[in-house]
Design an enzyme around this catalytic site. Structure first.
Site, PDB file in Angstrom:
ATOM      1  N   THR A 150       0.818  -1.214   0.000  1.00  0.00           N
ATOM      2  CA  THR A 150       0.000   0.000   0.000  1.00  0.00           C
ATOM      3  C   THR A 150       0.852   1.266   0.000  1.00  0.00           C
ATOM      4  OG1 THR A 150      -1.481   1.260   1.458  1.00  0.00           O
ATOM      5  CG2 THR A 150      -0.088  -0.336   2.516  1.00  0.00           C
ATOM      6  N   ASP A 151       0.238   2.370  -0.419  1.00  0.00           N
ATOM      7  CA  ASP A 151       0.940   3.664  -0.346  1.00  0.00           C
ATOM      8  C   ASP A 151       1.017   4.185   1.089  1.00  0.00           C
ATOM      9  OD1 ASP A 151      -1.748   4.339  -0.009  1.00  0.00           O
ATOM     10  OD2 ASP A 151      -1.807   5.846  -1.598  1.00  0.00           O
ATOM     11  N   TYR A 176      -1.700  -0.426  11.027  1.00  0.00           N
ATOM     12  CA  TYR A 176      -1.843  -1.096   9.720  1.00  0.00           C
ATOM     13  C   TYR A 176      -0.652  -0.782   8.822  1.00  0.00           C
ATOM     14  CZ  TYR A 176      -3.262  -1.584   4.815  1.00  0.00           C
ATOM     15  OH  TYR A 176      -3.283  -1.884   3.471  1.00  0.00           O
ATOM     16  N   LYS A 180       2.295  -3.289   7.361  1.00  0.00           N
ATOM     17  CA  LYS A 180       2.565  -3.469   5.921  1.00  0.00           C
ATOM     18  C   LYS A 180       4.004  -3.053   5.612  1.00  0.00           C
ATOM     19  CE  LYS A 180       0.174  -4.615   3.013  1.00  0.00           C
ATOM     20  NZ  LYS A 180      -0.198  -5.961   2.476  1.00  0.00           N
TER      21      LYS A 180
END
Ligand code: NAD
Length: 353
Positions: A150-151, A176, A180
């Protein structure tokens, strides 16, 4: 879902070093990927998913009887299961979607995020490494571990900052994003230390069918249908960069086919929108669909901001565009047709206001 065991044997014998193992393929993006994969090619898929609250086999109903899809319910952290699947099916690639994915849940209960996103990815990497090391030369060279990320790992941008590129330093702000980011670092280390042929993709916010209605767009649609408040965090001016899920899936297919081992690719739609703009656009579609309840924007309710809420994300997808020839096809403004169909399918008949 899932095939009888003799079908499993047939799939593994016939497709050794051709099929792919997908993790999290019953979730939002994973199920779109599996459906698109089978629609655009003929290589079978083994789909390992634990079916948490976010996984739903209904997402895969269209391929219920497709023998090219083998569904296995299980945890990526179950190393014995992962090892057995790799030995049995001899995949040519792993495409790793499985994750806990909702920022708000990570704030209230981060432990699951550490377990699946970090420990689970570690388990998968260890088993992938063991399997890959034992492959004969040609499939070993061709093997890929594609990690979907994810960004959010890059942190938050100010209004005037340039968009995230692959060399933007990591600065994750939520549990989160940190989980990641940690998994991205593990993937990177497995390439640099052990030579595992990895590719990492970092994508912006996705929209499209099968998204669990805890995320902004489906939540707004569902609440609007029920004439309930449409909650918006803070001042509604947080910016996200939106990409149609089908374009993301195509980006992953391209990165899997042509991405260089050890590289990362940012995937985004060059569609920065404030949350309030997104919600207003959804309300306008709802007004067309249900004029008797218009204007749906009357339901917009500002709520206390999320702790540590990142202000702005924006992806520079220049590298995947230049080097791999990928481009988003769907413009955010054109997606309303898609949403009309989706709204009708998901909520139209079943959830009359
Ligand atoms: N949704 C987005 O906008 C977005 C954007 C960029 C990147 N991503 C990344 O893409 C991936 C998929 O996101 P999504 O939105 O489809 O998530 P999702 O929450 O909709 O689906 C996750 C899937 O993983 C499965 N899963 C969870 N824990 C598991 C475990 N331990 N073992 C096996 N399966 C497990 C769930 O059952 C579910 O089917 C994630 O890695 C996420 O970080 C998502």
């Amino acid at each position: 879902m899932g095939a009888a065991s003799n079908a499993h044997h047939t799939t593994s014998r016939r497709h050794g070093h051709q099929l792919i193992l997908v993790t999290g393929g019953a979730g939002f993006i994973g199920s779109n990927f599996v459906l698109d994969w089978l629609a655009t090619g003929n290589t079978p898929v083994v789909n390992l998913d634990r079916l948490t609250y976010a996984g739903n086999l209904h997402n895969l109903a269209a391929i219920k009887d497709d023998s090219r899809h083998v569904f296995v319910r299980g945890d990526i952290a179950d190393r014995a299961l992962v090892a057995a699947l790799l030995q049995r099916y001899q995949p040519r690639a792993i495409v790793h979607f499985a994750a806990e994915s909702h920022v708000d849940r990570s704030i209230h209960g981060p432990a699951e995020f550490i377990q699946t996103n970090l420990v689970g990815t570690f388990a998968l990497l260890e088993e992938a490494r063991a399997y890959w090391s034992g492959l004969p030369h040609a499939p070993r060279e061709a093997f890929r571990f594609l990690h979907v990320s994810t960004d959010e790992v890059y942190g938050s941008l100010a209004a005037e900052d340039p968009a995230f590129s692959e060399s933007t330093p990591y600065a994750p702000n939520s549990p989160y994003a940190a989980s990641k980011a940690g998994s991205d670092h593990l993937v990177r280390a497995y390439h640099h230390t052990y030579g595992l042929p990895t590719v990492t993709t970092n994508c912006s916010n996705n929209y499209g069918p099968f998204q669990f209605p805890e995320k902004l767009i489906p939540l707004i649609i569902l609440n609007a249908f029920r004439d309930k408040a449409l909650p918006i965090y803070g001042d509604g001016r947080n910016v996200r960069d939106w990409l149609y899920v089908g374009d993301h899936c195509e980006g992953i297919r391209v990165a899997l086919a042509r991405g260089l081992s050890g590289e990362t690719y940012n995937i985004g739609g060059r569609a920065e929108r404030t949350n309030i703009d997104v919600v207003t656009a959804v309300c306008a579609i709802m007004d067309e669909h249900r004029p008797q309840n218009a204007p749906h924007s009357r339901l917009i309710t500002y709520v206390k901001d999320r702790p540590g809420h990142d202000r702005r994300y924006a992806i520079d997808p220049g590298k995947i565009e230049r080097e791999l020839g990928w481009r988003p096809r769907q413009r955010f403004e054109d997606a309303s047709g898609e949403y009309r169909t989706w709204v009708a399918t998901n909520y139209g008949e079943r959830n009359p206001a």
